[in-house]
Design a protein around this motif. Structure first.
Motif, short mmCIF file in Angstrom:
data_model
loop_
_atom_site.label_atom_id
_atom_site.label_comp_id
_atom_site.label_asym_id
_atom_site.label_seq_id
_atom_site.Cartn_x
_atom_site.Cartn_y
_atom_site.Cartn_z
N ASP A 277 76.49 94.40 -3.80
CA ASP A 277 76.48 96.10 -3.86
C ASP A 277 77.75 95.80 -2.93
N LYS A 283 83.66 103.46 0.74
CA LYS A 283 82.71 104.01 1.99
C LYS A 283 82.89 104.09 2.80
N ALA A 324 83.42 109.85 -6.93
CA ALA A 324 81.82 109.97 -6.31
C ALA A 324 82.82 109.88 -4.52
N SER A 325 82.97 109.39 -4.24
CA SER A 325 83.38 109.34 -2.34
C SER A 325 84.11 110.91 -2.37
N TYR A 328 81.72 113.38 -2.70
CA TYR A 328 81.68 113.56 -0.84
C TYR A 328 81.88 114.50 0.25
N ARG A 433 71.94 99.17 3.85
CA ARG A 433 71.15 100.51 2.71
C ARG A 433 71.41 101.88 2.56
N ASN A 436 74.82 102.69 2.02
CA ASN A 436 75.58 102.43 0.42
C ASN A 436 75.39 103.89 -0.04
N GLU A 437 73.75 104.32 0.44
CA GLU A 437 73.28 105.16 -0.17
C GLU A 437 73.76 107.19 -0.47
N TYR A 439 76.44 108.08 -0.80
CA TYR A 439 77.01 108.40 -2.62
C TYR A 439 77.06 107.13 -3.77
N GLN A 440 76.54 107.42 -4.75
CA GLN A 440 76.74 106.70 -6.00
C GLN A 440 77.70 105.86 -6.49
N ASP A 441 78.16 105.04 -6.52
CA ASP A 441 79.90 104.84 -7.05
C ASP A 441 79.99 105.11 -8.56
#
Ligand code: GN1
Ligand code: MG
Length: 517
Positions: A277, A283, A324-325, A328, A433, A436-437, A439-441
């Motif tokens: 991941d 991010k 997605a970034s 966000y 983790r 990483n959550e 947002y989801q790429d």
């Protein structure tokens, strides 16, 4: 008289560094790059260029010898301006011409003409200073010597060898030296560890959890960053344990590139997974943005600003940013703007804000604080220290000041970025983790296509639209129109002889491309 002497010195010195046959050099996004063995004349000429730049600006200039993540047999050279940023673009055509001058007479002619056009004090009337750094590539030592010869061919110029360094360390040194501050490598390491410690001491007690991973594994890409991390580790033992194996599952891992100006994190999701991941520059940017916004909100919570934010916080991305970034960051209420690829564009844009956070998806980036904002912040912090020392507001001010000390103000710097990520994760009480959550790429794909002449493709709108050759954008539109959930753009690379093609899924919903961008 001085000019006469200067001419013959340059002529004589340049004749000892002949241009290899059949090659052409171009000062691209990352300076000159090629196979290390054919770069001697180029690096010599870059030395001449750096010395002239120092004469012109009356300040110290940086010259770094590295080819970053490229093969060990490659090498490269680039120049840092007095503020520690990339050399001004206006000088790039001269850099190209100088690197490709067929012989020493032509080279002298070019220099004389340029010196006149640019009104550069030439012939020993002014002194010049060039700081040199290199990575650990075997060809680096000989190239460094060539650079010194180039610098010494300009009367009044001195070369100062700062040793084996990461690229961002050299940029930091140039900036610090020109600000009259301490600028050695140990000053750099001391500033990073001091500001990191300050942030760690300000981690809210209630967020300190035993369950949080304290382990971080760093992959230094066999580059210069690994050695420097070892040095940093000695100053702050808890930060970077090493060792990397199957026990890596779920552990926070960071990866630097060869000259340590790029940083990404990754996570091995399970023992059976082939993929990692990837927690990319977007991010990292998002993590920095969340943290800085939180501090600003605390600091200015009572301020009466007639609904106008007292601080201009800007986010700068490129078309490669995952949609997605961007979505966000916009949901956080932040202003997001786009520039063409290449840190020189992002950096310039970010410098327009009180606080500008910029990142390329591949991990180049930093956070810039304007001088004006910082002096206001220092006053505010001093006021709070006497009125409400230890208050949440005071702590927020101290954290922002520490961030401005920790994160490299000259260029993106993997070492300082890594320490800031670590401090923020501790502050938030977040595992990798959890981070990483955020947002989801969205799925994306990147391809490169070899072409005869990449410069035939000209783009606009932060490189998302082709304006030439005509008709090409229409073809791309027609093709991507068949996939309403996708977007696509192409652009000529600034570093390789190729065209890059990027395909990315759109956010579900009704977003128009420009909203996503
Ligand atoms: C898509 C991509 O990753 N492009 C990279 C790459 O530029 P290109 O112009 O795409 O070759 O190298 C640059 C210099 O290192 C870096 O700033 C940029 O982000
Ligand atoms: Mg690099």
């Amino acid at each position: 008289m001085g000019e006469e002497k200067q001419r013959s010195l340059l002529l004589d010195s340049a004749s000892r560094f002949p241009l290899p046959h059949g090659v052409r050099f171009s000062y691209g996004t990352a300076g000159f790059r090629s196979e290390g063995s054919i770069l001697v004349s180029t690096v010599y000429r870059a030395g001449v260029l750096a010395a002239l730049r120092s004469l012109k600006t009356g300040s110290a200039i940086g010259l770094t010898i590295t080819a970053s993540h490229n093969p060990v047999s490659d090498n490269g050279v680039k120049i840092a301006d007095p503020d520690g940023g990339m050399m001004v673009q206006r000088w790039e055509p001269f850099a190209d011409a100088l690197a490709n001058a067929p012989d020493s007479e032509h080279l002298l002619q070019l220099v004389v003409q340029f010196v006149e056009e640019e009104n550069i004090p030439f012939g020993g009337v002014q002194s010049a200073e060039v700081l040199l750094g290199r990575d650990t590539r075997p060809s680096g030592e000989a190239l460094l010597e060539a650079a010194k010869h180039g610098i010494n061919a300009i009367i009044g110029a001195v070369a100062i060898d700062m040793g084996v360094l990461t690229t961002p360390q050299l940029h930091w040194m140039v900036r610090s030296r020109n600000k009259g501050m301490e600028a050695s490598e140990s000053d750099y390491l001391a500033q990073l560890s001091k500001s990191f410690r300050c942030l760690m001491n300000l981690v809210p007690r209630e967020r300190i959890t035993d369950s949080l991973d304290t382990e971080l594994v760093v992959d230094g890409a066999n580059g210069v960053g690994g050695d420097k991390l070892e040095q940093l580790k000695k100053m702050k033992e808890k930060v970077v344990p090493s060792g990397f194996g199957p026990e890596g599952v779920g552990i926070r891992c960071a990866s630097l590139d060869g000259d340590a100006d790029r940083l990404v994190y990754f996570l091995i999701p399970s023992a059976s997974s082939i993929n990692i991941d990837l927690i990319d520059g977007d991010k990292i940017l998002s993590l920095f943005a969340v943290f800085i916004k939180e501090q600003l909100d605390v600091l200015y919570k009572d301020s009466d600003s007639n609904n106008k934010p007292p601080v201009r916080l800007g986010i700068v991305q490129t078309a490669y940013a995952n949609g997605a970034s961007t979505a966000y960051l916009k949901r956080l209420g932040l202003e997001v703007v786009f520039t063409p690829t290449g840190v020189k564009y992002l950096h310039k844009k970010a410098a327009e804000y009180d606080i500008g956070i910029y990142f390329e998806a591949n991990g180049h980036g930093t956070v810039l604080f304007s001088e004006n904002f910082l002096s206001g912040l220092e006053c505010r912090s001093n006021e709070l220290a006497s009125a409400s020392s230890g208050s949440e507001q005071h702590k927020a001010a101290l954290r922002l000041l520490a961030v401005s000390q920790l994160i490299n103000q000259a260029v993106g710097d993997a070492l300082s970025g890594l320490l800031l990520v670590e401090a923020i994760l501790q502050h938030m009480g977040w595992s990798i983790r959890r981070w990483n959550e955020l947002y989801q790429d969205l799925p994306s794909r990147q391809l490169k296509v070899k072409v005869a002449d990449r410069n035939a493709v000209v783009t606009a709108s932060a490189e998302t639209q082709v304006v030439s050759p005509s008709g090409l954008q229409e073809l791309i539109d027609a093709e991507s129109g068949k996939h309403p959930l996708g977007r696509c753009f192409i652009r000529p690379s600034g570093t390789e002889d190729i065209i890059r093609v990027k395909l990315q899924e759109r956010l579900q919903g009704k977003q128009k491309p420009e909203q996503e961008l």
